[in-house]
Write a protein that holds these residues in place. Sequence first.
Motif, mmCIF file in Angstrom:
data_model
loop_
_atom_site.group_PDB
_atom_site.id
_atom_site.type_symbol
_atom_site.label_atom_id
_atom_site.label_comp_id
_atom_site.label_asym_id
_atom_site.label_seq_id
_atom_site.Cartn_x
_atom_site.Cartn_y
_atom_site.Cartn_z
ATOM 1 N N MET A 92 49.876 38.176 43.150
ATOM 2 C CA MET A 92 48.748 37.809 44.005
ATOM 3 C C MET A 92 48.788 38.457 45.384
ATOM 4 O O MET A 92 47.779 38.502 46.075
ATOM 5 C CB MET A 92 48.688 36.288 44.182
ATOM 6 C CG MET A 92 48.508 35.517 42.879
ATOM 7 S SD MET A 92 47.072 36.052 41.942
ATOM 8 C CE MET A 92 45.776 35.270 42.889
ATOM 9 N N ASP A 104 43.057 35.921 33.675
ATOM 10 C CA ASP A 104 43.231 34.524 34.070
ATOM 11 C C ASP A 104 44.023 34.377 35.368
ATOM 12 O O ASP A 104 43.956 33.357 36.038
ATOM 13 C CB ASP A 104 43.956 33.739 32.968
ATOM 14 C CG ASP A 104 43.060 33.516 31.770
ATOM 15 O OD1 ASP A 104 41.826 33.615 31.960
ATOM 16 O OD2 ASP A 104 43.577 33.270 30.668
ATOM 17 N N THR A 105 44.808 35.384 35.701
ATOM 18 C CA THR A 105 45.598 35.313 36.927
ATOM 19 C C THR A 105 44.709 35.510 38.146
ATOM 20 O O THR A 105 44.938 34.939 39.205
ATOM 21 C CB THR A 105 46.705 36.397 36.915
ATOM 22 O OG1 THR A 105 47.404 36.306 35.680
ATOM 23 C CG2 THR A 105 47.665 36.206 38.071
ATOM 24 N N GLY A 106 43.684 36.328 37.999
ATOM 25 C CA GLY A 106 42.783 36.592 39.126
ATOM 26 C C GLY A 106 43.431 37.461 40.187
ATOM 27 O O GLY A 106 43.125 37.338 41.364
ATOM 28 N N SER A 107 44.318 38.344 39.784
ATOM 29 C CA SER A 107 44.990 39.217 40.745
ATOM 30 C C SER A 107 44.050 40.334 41.194
ATOM 31 O O SER A 107 43.226 40.813 40.423
ATOM 32 C CB SER A 107 46.229 39.836 40.108
ATOM 33 O OG SER A 107 46.677 40.935 40.870
ATOM 34 N N GLU A 108 44.178 40.732 42.462
ATOM 35 C CA GLU A 108 43.376 41.853 42.963
ATOM 36 C C GLU A 108 44.167 43.158 42.886
ATOM 37 O O GLU A 108 43.648 44.194 42.510
ATOM 38 C CB GLU A 108 42.933 41.588 44.397
ATOM 39 C CG GLU A 108 41.958 40.423 44.485
ATOM 40 C CD GLU A 108 41.509 40.138 45.911
ATOM 41 O OE1 GLU A 108 41.126 41.074 46.614
ATOM 42 O OE2 GLU A 108 41.556 38.967 46.325
ATOM 43 N N LEU A 118 37.598 37.814 48.976
ATOM 44 C CA LEU A 118 38.479 38.811 48.378
ATOM 45 C C LEU A 118 39.291 39.494 49.470
ATOM 46 O O LEU A 118 38.791 39.782 50.543
ATOM 47 C CB LEU A 118 37.662 39.863 47.623
ATOM 48 C CG LEU A 118 36.978 39.392 46.352
ATOM 49 C CD1 LEU A 118 36.172 40.536 45.763
ATOM 50 C CD2 LEU A 118 38.011 38.906 45.354
ATOM 51 N N LYS A 119 40.557 39.752 49.151
ATOM 52 C CA LYS A 119 41.425 40.315 50.180
ATOM 53 C C LYS A 119 41.473 41.836 50.113
ATOM 54 O O LYS A 119 41.692 42.493 51.105
ATOM 55 C CB LYS A 119 42.825 39.740 50.025
ATOM 56 C CG LYS A 119 42.855 38.247 50.294
ATOM 57 C CD LYS A 119 44.090 37.621 49.669
ATOM 58 C CE LYS A 119 43.929 36.122 49.554
ATOM 59 N NZ LYS A 119 44.841 35.565 48.556
ATOM 60 N N ALA A 120 41.312 42.374 48.924
ATOM 61 C CA ALA A 120 41.379 43.827 48.795
ATOM 62 C C ALA A 120 40.004 44.352 48.408
ATOM 63 O O ALA A 120 39.872 45.228 47.563
ATOM 64 C CB ALA A 120 42.423 44.217 47.763
ATOM 65 N N LEU A 178 38.648 47.414 45.225
ATOM 66 C CA LEU A 178 38.317 47.047 43.857
ATOM 67 C C LEU A 178 36.955 47.574 43.429
ATOM 68 O O LEU A 178 36.046 47.734 44.236
ATOM 69 C CB LEU A 178 38.323 45.522 43.718
ATOM 70 C CG LEU A 178 39.656 44.840 44.010
ATOM 71 C CD1 LEU A 178 39.546 43.350 43.802
ATOM 72 C CD2 LEU A 178 40.746 45.409 43.129
ATOM 73 N N ILE A 230 35.638 39.714 38.144
ATOM 74 C CA ILE A 230 36.672 38.973 37.412
ATOM 75 C C ILE A 230 37.367 37.972 38.337
ATOM 76 O O ILE A 230 37.598 36.820 37.984
ATOM 77 C CB ILE A 230 37.697 39.955 36.792
ATOM 78 C CG1 ILE A 230 37.016 40.776 35.698
ATOM 79 C CG2 ILE A 230 38.899 39.212 36.223
ATOM 80 C CD1 ILE A 230 37.796 41.983 35.247
ATOM 81 N N VAL A 231 37.689 38.427 39.555
ATOM 82 C CA VAL A 231 38.387 37.538 40.494
ATOM 83 C C VAL A 231 37.458 36.428 40.986
ATOM 84 O O VAL A 231 37.822 35.247 41.006
ATOM 85 C CB VAL A 231 38.938 38.350 41.689
ATOM 86 C CG1 VAL A 231 39.673 37.434 42.642
ATOM 87 C CG2 VAL A 231 39.867 39.447 41.194
ATOM 88 N N LYS A 239 36.985 33.609 38.633
ATOM 89 C CA LYS A 239 38.099 32.669 38.572
ATOM 90 C C LYS A 239 37.969 31.588 39.652
ATOM 91 O O LYS A 239 38.364 30.443 39.458
ATOM 92 C CB LYS A 239 39.415 33.434 38.748
ATOM 93 C CG LYS A 239 40.586 32.547 38.385
ATOM 94 C CD LYS A 239 41.914 33.127 38.702
ATOM 95 C CE LYS A 239 42.956 32.035 38.614
ATOM 96 N NZ LYS A 239 43.727 31.887 39.826
ATOM 97 N N TYR A 240 37.429 31.939 40.805
ATOM 98 C CA TYR A 240 37.278 30.972 41.892
ATOM 99 C C TYR A 240 35.938 30.241 41.844
ATOM 100 O O TYR A 240 35.596 29.511 42.766
ATOM 101 C CB TYR A 240 37.419 31.675 43.248
ATOM 102 C CG TYR A 240 38.821 32.117 43.541
ATOM 103 C CD1 TYR A 240 39.834 31.174 43.767
ATOM 104 C CD2 TYR A 240 39.153 33.459 43.591
ATOM 105 C CE1 TYR A 240 41.124 31.579 44.035
ATOM 106 C CE2 TYR A 240 40.443 33.868 43.862
ATOM 107 C CZ TYR A 240 41.421 32.926 44.081
ATOM 108 O OH TYR A 240 42.698 33.326 44.342
ATOM 109 N N ASP A 289 47.982 31.087 49.195
ATOM 110 C CA ASP A 289 48.097 31.010 47.754
ATOM 111 C C ASP A 289 48.442 29.607 47.269
ATOM 112 O O ASP A 289 49.456 29.041 47.679
ATOM 113 C CB ASP A 289 49.216 31.975 47.358
ATOM 114 C CG ASP A 289 48.886 32.697 46.094
ATOM 115 O OD1 ASP A 289 47.709 32.696 45.724
ATOM 116 O OD2 ASP A 289 49.801 33.253 45.480
#
Lengths: 564, 309
Positions: A69, A144-148, B35-37, B41, B48-49, B52-53, B82
Amino acid sequence: MKLKWSLLLALGLLLSVFLVACSGDDGDSAEGTGSDDKKEEEPAKDEENVEQVLNFINGDTIPSMDPSMATDEYGFQFLGATMEGLYRLDENAEPVEGIATEHKVSENGLTWTFTLREDAVWSNGDPVTAHDFVYAWQRAVDPDTGSEYGPYMMGGVIKNATAVNTGDVPVEDLGVKADGDYTLVVELENPVPYFESLTTFGTFLPLNQKFVEEQGDKFATSTDTLLSNGPYKLTDWESTSSSWNLEKNADYWDAETVQLEKMTYEVVKDPQTGVDLYESGTVDRAGLSSDLVDQYSTHEDYVVTPETSVFYLKMNQTRNEALANTNVRAAISRAFDKQALVDQILNNGSLVANGLIPANFTPMPGGGEDFREVSGDLVTYDVEKAKEYWEKGLEELGTDSVELEFLAGDSETAKTMNEYLANQLETNLPGLKVTLKQVPFEQRLDLDTNMDYDIQFSGWGPDYLDPYTFLNLWLTDGGNNKMGYSNPDYDALLEKTTTELAQDNEARYQTFLEAEKMLFEDAAIAPVYQSAMAQLVSPKVKGVYVNPFGPTYEYKWASVGSEE
Amino acid sequence: MVRYILRRVFYMVITLFIIATVSFFLMKMLPGSPLKAEDKLTEEQKEIVLEKYGLNDPVPVQYITYLKDLVQGDLGISFAFDNTPVTKILMDRIGPSAQLGAQSLLVGTFLGILFGLIAAISHNGILDYTSTILAVLGTSIPSFVFAGLLQWFLAVETGWFPVALWGTFEHTILPTIALMIFPMATAARFTRTEMIEVMGSNFITTARAKGVSEYGIIFKHGMRNALIPLVTVIGPMAVSLMTGTLVIEQIFAVPGIGEQFVSSIMVNDYPTIMGTTLLFAFLFVVIILVIDLLYVLIDPRIRLTGGKS
């Protein structure tokens, strides 16, 4: 009551300082001067004399200690100190052994087989195995992790990373497999010559599946829910903490190399406060903002460290027809005095940028000269030439005046810089009118995404050790292009470096040189400067290396030396 | 009395609901995303991110979800920290701010009343002018100027106090002094004005005629009446002090909530922004209620329920 206690404490500390000073007296003077050369042979003796503790400031809290993350400077900094991936960058930014001891690359460059050491353990005693890498990498791209950073760093590199992230194929199809406990087989989408250094990055760190799943939502939110396999352990930390420590990890496989016992951290956001704490001896390092440099540049502990971020003007070719004209862009990129900007406004050791790839970032293959030096100055401040291009451009446009909107950040330093740049452009290019639009970062990103600007002050820091991390920005469909630059020849050149030339690093770098030249023949962007950080650093801080990408500092080899 | 309080509590809930709604929609108008990045992206990766939220849902749907959670006391998980619940952030950060706020309010108003009193007694005398000038300076010079000066002279130069950071009681002294200047000056000015007015009123003359001692006149008859208006000012001041101040917290590196609030806005940490806003609003309405009740206790002329009794 509290006051009394702390008085007692202070007295006690004072006493202990005297005691330490006395006990170290007999061999101190001799040891102090020669300690640098002897460090290798007698690390133990050194430790007896100086307390191996350093006190640092952190600019903010640590938002995430979860390798999948983490996205920011501080996350990667403390992940780098507490964990270890396949490799670690040394003093010269060369990958040296970490959890992996060696690797083999298949003939086609697509299969990398890493041999892992068998004596590495997690701080709960479990061995670090190839399965830990497989789990961590799969987790990083699992939707599912939602990593960027997972999809960003692995997409296009590890086989199927993007397809896994979009849910088209199951995570098991990701190109990373364990062959037994200590062999990791990685399949790449294309040959990636810089993959070795890429494995040092935070997103590629291993994770202990059992532990992570046990902790669930709590994972990596406090010291108790973290596992370390690197040189240090993070102690007294919670996600909201404003102070914490790094303590030596006795279970680290290379613990004997690690000399520091402890580093303490306190969150301090105000640079003036940081300097005050430094002056009062509370901390051993403090960053200097531009306005503080004047006052402290003559300080004996003043240190300037070059960074690898480059700042430039993006010129949007789609909104204003003037900027679609190459001559106009060529004029703009030559019409401002960068040296004066670097010396007078930034004033912190930043360098003038006359190209895209930063200096001291990537040496030519085979230990050659720095890429920047070989590539040379591609676009410099030159009023005469600028005017020439300008007139030619205006003629082609059939006009004698141009109005441009200049989009930029709104911090104090940024504002001064923006006004300077606008003024330089207007003065040196007759008939040009520049309107400033200074907005907060988030808003600038929105405007950038919508390509709603003429000129934009922007910058980029590298994500891996290869010129491609900068050059790919300006591919026709590059995610960060957002200024309508498109040159099929440029695209073709870069495409070649990832395909047919991918295994021939020499030829790749030659192609990068060509591509960078082309970028400036097209006057796509106007480079301004390469950043640096100005700091006060105590002379007793030894062996702290600054990385060109990833964690800012490498502390594995750090120690406390003599004050002199 | 009980009926009055119940009615007030009902209005408080409505107020909080309106604040929650307005700030929710205002917040959604902030540019950017959590979003942080974001700049790295592709559109697809961002989706996708965000999915999730739950940020891909239409805003009204998000609003309903938010209200549902809120009613159950769930402020959500921070986007910036986090996996950290917003309640934990608020709990951790309100402590230092509240401590500094309470200390500076107590010491500040006490000293302010004292100075105001002295000024009023020596009306038009040298002490009066001195304290008036100081009070004007105190209300007009921003607290961060004091903070910088205090830090330089009492910590860096002399080493008497810690320069910054948080931990022991000593660490709180300089920020407390910096923060207390404003309540002190305000209290001093109010006390002086009111005191002079009260001292000129008829019942004081009566008391004097009855032969009450000067001490009794000032403290028993004068002050009790002069301090009533001060209560009105102290309430809101208490809230603003206890919810922290960005600048003081930054200068002294205090892990407080004021500074946290601003950081959350900068990174679009929606749940934390909402949680903090609601906490501030809640404190505010509660304090206003408390003050209204306090009036009844200290001022016999005020009645809560009509004039029938």
